[in-house]
Design a protein around this motif. Structure first.
Motif, PDB file in Angstrom:
ATOM      1  N   LYS A 180       0.757  -1.007   0.153  1.00 32.59           N
ATOM      2  CA  LYS A 180       0.111  -0.110  -0.123  1.00 32.59           C
ATOM      3  C   LYS A 180       0.626   1.356   0.087  1.00 32.59           C
ATOM      4  O   LYS A 180       0.494   2.067  -0.797  1.00 32.59           O
ATOM      5  N   SER A 181       2.005   1.199   0.824  1.00 29.85           N
ATOM      6  CA  SER A 181       2.832   2.511   0.784  1.00 29.85           C
ATOM      7  C   SER A 181       3.434   2.550  -0.396  1.00 29.85           C
ATOM      8  O   SER A 181       3.587   3.656  -1.035  1.00 29.85           O
ATOM      9  N   ALA A 182       3.932   1.499  -0.842  1.00 35.90           N
ATOM     10  CA  ALA A 182       4.745   1.774  -2.047  1.00 35.90           C
ATOM     11  C   ALA A 182       3.925   2.243  -3.232  1.00 35.90           C
ATOM     12  O   ALA A 182       4.522   2.878  -4.380  1.00 35.90           O
ATOM     13  N   PRO A 229       0.925   5.700   8.348  1.00 35.82           N
ATOM     14  CA  PRO A 229       0.692   6.110   6.927  1.00 35.82           C
ATOM     15  C   PRO A 229       0.286   7.430   6.924  1.00 35.82           C
ATOM     16  O   PRO A 229       0.631   8.036   5.942  1.00 35.82           O
ATOM     17  N   LEU A 230      -0.648   7.768   7.746  1.00 37.29           N
ATOM     18  CA  LEU A 230      -1.376   9.253   7.603  1.00 37.29           C
ATOM     19  C   LEU A 230      -0.145  10.418   7.670  1.00 37.29           C
ATOM     20  O   LEU A 230       0.073  11.129   6.955  1.00 37.29           O
ATOM     21  N   GLY A 283       7.389  10.775   1.659  1.00 39.94           N
ATOM     22  CA  GLY A 283       6.689   9.827   2.477  1.00 39.94           C
ATOM     23  C   GLY A 283       6.303   8.718   2.201  1.00 39.94           C
ATOM     24  O   GLY A 283       6.452   7.581   2.888  1.00 39.94           O
ATOM     25  N   ALA A 284       5.906   8.372   0.699  1.00 40.29           N
ATOM     26  CA  ALA A 284       5.793   6.895   0.094  1.00 40.29           C
ATOM     27  C   ALA A 284       6.862   6.015   0.369  1.00 40.29           C
ATOM     28  O   ALA A 284       6.863   5.033   0.794  1.00 40.29           O
ATOM     29  N   PHE A 285       8.058   6.581   0.312  1.00 35.89           N
ATOM     30  CA  PHE A 285       9.428   5.889   0.473  1.00 35.89           C
ATOM     31  C   PHE A 285       9.657   5.524   1.856  1.00 35.89           C
ATOM     32  O   PHE A 285       9.723   4.261   2.244  1.00 35.89           O
TER      33      PHE A 285
END
Ligand code: PFF
Length: 456
Positions: A131-133, A306-307, A315-317
């Motif tokens: 999800k993050s990536a 995540p927020l 942030g995604a990294f």
């Protein structure tokens, strides 16, 4: 003189030995540092009102956790077998009874039950890597991240899949054995996790709510603290240090003679506690800064981080790296949870390590569906402590681990003779006397007192 052990010679373990003192410390730290520090600690602190809970937790870690950990390692090294066989052997050798093996059995069962839910949450971290990536959280609002998490937990297919994947990974490493399997995984994970937490701390210090988070964690309000919370704090201390169930005993069985048990324990306890406190310092300012619920329960870390990271450049990294590290931390802990059962199956039922890992892992995988379904299809099935997950968690952390820890302390403090324990702990100086006082009186009486008050 070497020792007064039967046979006059020190035993060696069937499963090989750690290649160095550092390898042992890394492995025990790898077992201790896990979801308990980063996922569970903040959420139980949040559910139990903050400061007073943290204080009781810290007292339990140092006054009870530390002596129990030393007891577990020394018993493990003296017996050099799986926890069940070690307890049976030492029970007889120390002139007590072979029935002490039941204490080993309690631990094997606790490990299996804990891993059944641990693997499910570890599976969540695997999903959150993806999800993050893929940018799910980029620029998301609090409401969106929370809604996404709620929808995720309801998805039986995905949560079953990632639970299965995580158990597969665990079985794989356990099957590879002590030296090659366990040592490799922990070598870089713990330092990397520490660095990551420090980076995130920088972010939470700048969030504008750092003081609020610190106040929540460190200003004790004892009016919020019932006996149930005290029991939860004690249970968390056992859980986070991986003690009370023979995992550390199993690791101790592979420990070279010359390593200082007190030194190794202190290192592990300090590393583990620092990471938990750091996790709290990262999470709580973010919770307050974003208007989230401190008592959100098991979803807390999966909503806050995540927020916060979704709103920051790169942030995604960072979020991807964070969940990769968390998955690694969970992985190295899962190895410890399976080790007692696997070692037992290898020694008693003549299985190869691979067969044992697959059999035990398969049982745990099946049991894990109780937890997977606790968050969706069976979320309304509630009894005693709550959902199926709540009950497995309560039974293991709050009852089985403290009970196991109490008996381990009683065994090392009262059943084993002074010569045996002094031999393992390197003499009868100040540290030995302090350990003995804690193991004979403070730990057993403290644990019993909390258990009785919370349960009656
Ligand atoms: N200490 C681990 C954690 O904090 O995540 C959980 C755990 C691992 C408990 C291994 C017990 C154990 F044997």
């Amino acid at each position: 003189m070497l020792s007064n052990q039967a046979g006059g010679e020190k035993r060696t373990s069937l499963h090989g030995h750690w290649s160095s003192r550092m390898a042992f410390i890394l492995a025990v730290t790898g077992s201790a540092v896990g979801l308990g520090n980063i996922w569970k600690f903040p959420y139980v602190v949040g559910e139990n009102g903050g400061g007073a809970f943290v204080l009781v937790y810290l007292v339990c870690v140092f006054a009870i956790g530390m002596p129990v950990m030393m007891s577990e390692i020394l018993i493990g090294r003296r017996g050099r077998r799986n926890p069940i066989a070690t307890m049976e052997l030492l029970g007889k050798e120390e002139g007590s009874s072979a029935h002490w093996r039941w204490l080993g059995t309690l631990g094997v069962v606790a490990g299996i039950l804990i891993l059944s839910y641990y693997s499910v949450i570890a599976g969540w971290t695997l999903s959150y890597i993806v999800k993050s990536a893929t940018g799910t959280f980029a620029g998301a609002t609090a409401a969106q991240v929370v809604a996404d998490h709620e929808a995720f937990k309801l998805n039986t297919g995905i949560t079953s899949l990632v639970h299965t994947l995580f158990m597969g990974l665990t079985i794989f490493v356990v099957a590879r054995g002590v030296e090659r399997g366990l040592e490799q995984a922990v070598r870089f994970m713990v330092p990397a996790l520490l660095i990551m937490m420090i980076v995130l701390l920088g972010y939470s210090i700048n969030s504008g709510y750092f003081a609020t988070g610190v106040e929540f964690m460190f200003t004790p309000d004892f009016s919020k603290l019932g006996w149930n919370s005290v029991l939860a704090a004690m249970g968390q201390a056992f859980f986070t240090l991986s003690i009370g169930m023979g995992a550390i005993m199993a690791y101790g069985a592979y420990l070279p003679e010359e390593t200082s048990i007190a030194g190794a324990s202190a290192t592990v306890v300090i590393a583990d506690t620092s990471i938990a406190i750091l996790a709290g310092l990262v999470i709580f300012p973010l919770v307050f800064g974003n208007g989230l619920q401190v008592d959100a329960g098991p979803g807390l870390v999966f909503q806050t981080l995540p927020l916060a990271l979704g709103q920051m450049p790169g942030g995604a990294f960072f979020s991807t790296i964070f969940f990769i590290l968390l998955a690694f931390a969970a992985w190295t802990s899962a190895l410890g949870l399976m080790e007692p059962a696997v070692a037992w199956l290898v020694e008693h039922h003549n299985r190869t390590r691979t067969q044992a890992a697959i059999i035990i892992g398969g049982v745990i995988w099946l049991l894990g569906f109780g937890t997977v379904l606790s968050f969706n299809v069976l979320s309304d099935v509630k009894f005693l402590a709550g959902t199926i997950y709540d009950n497995v968690d309560y039974l293991t952390s709050n009852i089985m681990l403290p009970l196991g820890g109490m008996l381990i302390a009683v065994f090392a403090g009262w059943v084993m003779c002074r010569n045996s324990t002094a031999d393992e702990l390197g003499g009868s100086g100040g540290i030995y006397r302090a350990w003995r006082l804690l193991a004979r009186f403070v730990a057993p009486i403290g644990i019993l007192f909390v258990l009785i008050n919370a349960i009656t």
